[in-house]
Design an enzyme around this catalytic site. Structure first.
Site, PDB file in Angstrom:
ATOM      1  N   PHE A   7     -10.093  -9.026  -5.739  1.00 39.37           N
ATOM      2  CA  PHE A   7     -11.715  -9.674  -6.277  1.00 39.37           C
ATOM      3  C   PHE A   7     -12.175 -10.468  -6.492  1.00 39.37           C
ATOM      4  CE2 PHE A   7     -16.130  -9.032  -6.254  1.00 39.37           C
ATOM      5  CZ  PHE A   7     -17.118  -9.171  -4.626  1.00 39.37           C
ATOM      6  N   CYS A  32      -2.709  -8.315  -3.430  1.00 41.15           N
ATOM      7  CA  CYS A  32      -2.081  -7.409  -2.460  1.00 41.15           C
ATOM      8  C   CYS A  32      -3.455  -6.816  -2.407  1.00 41.15           C
ATOM      9  CB  CYS A  32      -0.722  -6.997  -3.142  1.00 41.15           C
ATOM     10  SG  CYS A  32       0.477  -5.399  -2.395  1.00 41.15           S
ATOM     11  N   VAL A  33      -4.062  -6.095  -1.532  1.00 43.79           N
ATOM     12  CA  VAL A  33      -4.880  -5.191  -0.627  1.00 43.79           C
ATOM     13  C   VAL A  33      -4.116  -4.399   0.195  1.00 43.79           C
ATOM     14  CG1 VAL A  33      -7.396  -5.071  -0.959  1.00 43.79           C
ATOM     15  CG2 VAL A  33      -6.418  -7.192  -1.550  1.00 43.79           C
ATOM     16  N   HIS A  72     -13.246  -0.147   1.742  1.00 44.67           N
ATOM     17  CA  HIS A  72     -13.254  -0.771   0.192  1.00 44.67           C
ATOM     18  C   HIS A  72     -12.159  -1.986   0.627  1.00 44.67           C
ATOM     19  CE1 HIS A  72     -13.452  -1.732  -4.119  1.00 44.67           C
ATOM     20  NE2 HIS A  72     -12.009  -1.398  -3.905  1.00 44.67           N
TER      21      HIS A  72
HETATM   22  N1  LIG Z   1      -7.904  -1.421  -3.922  1.00 39.26           N
HETATM   23  C1  LIG Z   1      -7.438  -3.200  -4.167  1.00 39.26           C
HETATM   24  C2  LIG Z   1      -7.946  -3.216  -5.071  1.00 39.26           C
HETATM   25  N2  LIG Z   1      -9.394  -3.258  -5.839  1.00 39.26           N
HETATM   26  C3  LIG Z   1     -10.042  -3.602  -7.081  1.00 39.26           C
HETATM   27  C4  LIG Z   1     -10.774  -4.793  -6.791  1.00 39.26           C
HETATM   28  O1  LIG Z   1     -10.109  -5.772  -6.192  1.00 39.26           O
HETATM   29  C5  LIG Z   1     -11.927  -5.137  -7.789  1.00 39.26           C
HETATM   30  O2  LIG Z   1     -10.556  -5.442  -9.133  1.00 39.26           O
HETATM   31  C6  LIG Z   1     -13.017  -4.317  -8.280  1.00 39.26           C
HETATM   32  O3  LIG Z   1     -13.407  -4.109  -6.904  1.00 39.26           O
HETATM   33  C7  LIG Z   1     -13.693  -5.343  -9.300  1.00 39.26           C
HETATM   34  O4  LIG Z   1     -14.953  -5.663  -8.810  1.00 39.26           O
HETATM   35  N3  LIG Z   1      -7.269  -4.623  -5.698  1.00 39.26           N
HETATM   36  C8  LIG Z   1      -6.267  -5.100  -5.522  1.00 39.26           C
HETATM   37  O5  LIG Z   1      -5.789  -5.423  -5.886  1.00 39.26           O
HETATM   38  N4  LIG Z   1      -6.087  -4.559  -4.744  1.00 39.26           N
HETATM   39  C9  LIG Z   1      -6.445  -2.656  -3.995  1.00 39.26           C
HETATM   40  O6  LIG Z   1      -5.740  -2.696  -3.250  1.00 39.26           O
HETATM   41  C1  LIG Z   2      -8.050  -1.840  -1.373  1.00 37.28           C
HETATM   42  C2  LIG Z   2      -8.615   0.135  -0.760  1.00 37.28           C
HETATM   43  O1  LIG Z   2      -8.644   0.323   0.454  1.00 37.28           O
HETATM   44  C3  LIG Z   2      -7.885   1.035  -1.533  1.00 37.28           C
HETATM   45  O2  LIG Z   2      -6.970   1.011  -2.801  1.00 37.28           O
HETATM   46  C4  LIG Z   2      -9.214   1.887  -1.725  1.00 37.28           C
HETATM   47  O3  LIG Z   2      -9.047   3.655  -1.628  1.00 37.28           O
HETATM   48  P1  LIG Z   2     -10.366   3.929  -0.586  1.00 37.28           P
HETATM   49  O4  LIG Z   2     -10.819   3.309   0.159  1.00 37.28           O
HETATM   50  O5  LIG Z   2      -8.990   5.137  -0.778  1.00 37.28           O
HETATM   51  O6  LIG Z   2     -11.608   4.473  -1.504  1.00 37.28           O
END
Ligand SMILES: Nc1c(NC[C@H](O)[C@H](O)[C@H](O)CO)[nH]c(=O)[nH]c1=O
Ligand SMILES: CC(=O)[C@@H](O)COP(=O)(O)O
Length: 163
Positions: free
Chosen positions: A66, A90-91, A98
């Protein structure tokens, strides 16, 4: 053509521009660090293998995907001589929505930053259903999207000089 059918890291390797004139920044997300570290290593090697000097590569880490677009904005604001920024993240799909919010935000954010600065900002973000899909694209059976992001940065940096 879907990545499933092809190792995209092999694409257009014959036409990669010489990177020696360019200054490139790489922003890499710490989330899923094993994957983003592999993307980063691939991108860095591809840049240096194609002539970008190590002193012309700036690397920064951000907490998550993000944060990549604001980091790219900060880099381009501060370092006016950058030719491109590569964003690596990598998400991985979880249980909630989310995933969709992060993916939409980073794709739109990177586009906006690129247009705002008239500079290439490269979308090297894996958006996968599971960990295995990420492994496959970070130096696995579908190549390394970090390599592809680096090649795209070089191609776009060259394009900016020829337009
Ligand atoms: N779930 C994943 C995240 N989550 C964190 C967000 O990117 C961000 O840092 C937070 O919401 C604070 O603003 N990030 C990834 O890169 N990959 C994921 O799977
Ligand atoms: C980016 C996502 O979907 C994950 O890391 C957050 O997990 P969740 O949706 O199970 O809270």
């Amino acid at each position: 053509m879907a990545t499933q059918l092809k190792n995209l890291s092999d694409f257009s390797h014959t036409t990669i521009p010489n990177g020696s004139p360019y200054k490139i920044a790489i922003a890499v997300a710490e989330w899923n660090a094993e994957i983003t570290g592999a993307l980063y290593n691939g991108a860095l090697k591809t840049l240096t293998d194609n002539g970008v000097a190590e002193e012309n590569i700036t690397s920064i880490a951000v907490p998550g995907t993000f944060e990549l677009s604001s980091a790219a904005d900060m880099l381009l604001q501060k370092h006016k001589n950058l030719d491109a920024v590569i964003c690596l993240g990598c998400v991985i799909q979880g249980e909630t929505r989310h995933f969709d919010f992060i993916c939409d935000a980073v794709a739109n954010g990177i586009t906006q930053v690129s247009v705002k600065h008239s500079k290439p900002v490269i979308f090297g973000v894996l958006t996968t259903n599971d960990q295995q899909q990420a492994i496959d694209r970070a130096g696995g059976k579908h190549g390394n999207k970090g390599d592809e992001a680096a090649i795209t940065a070089l191609k776009m940096a060259e394009l900016a000089t020829t337009i």
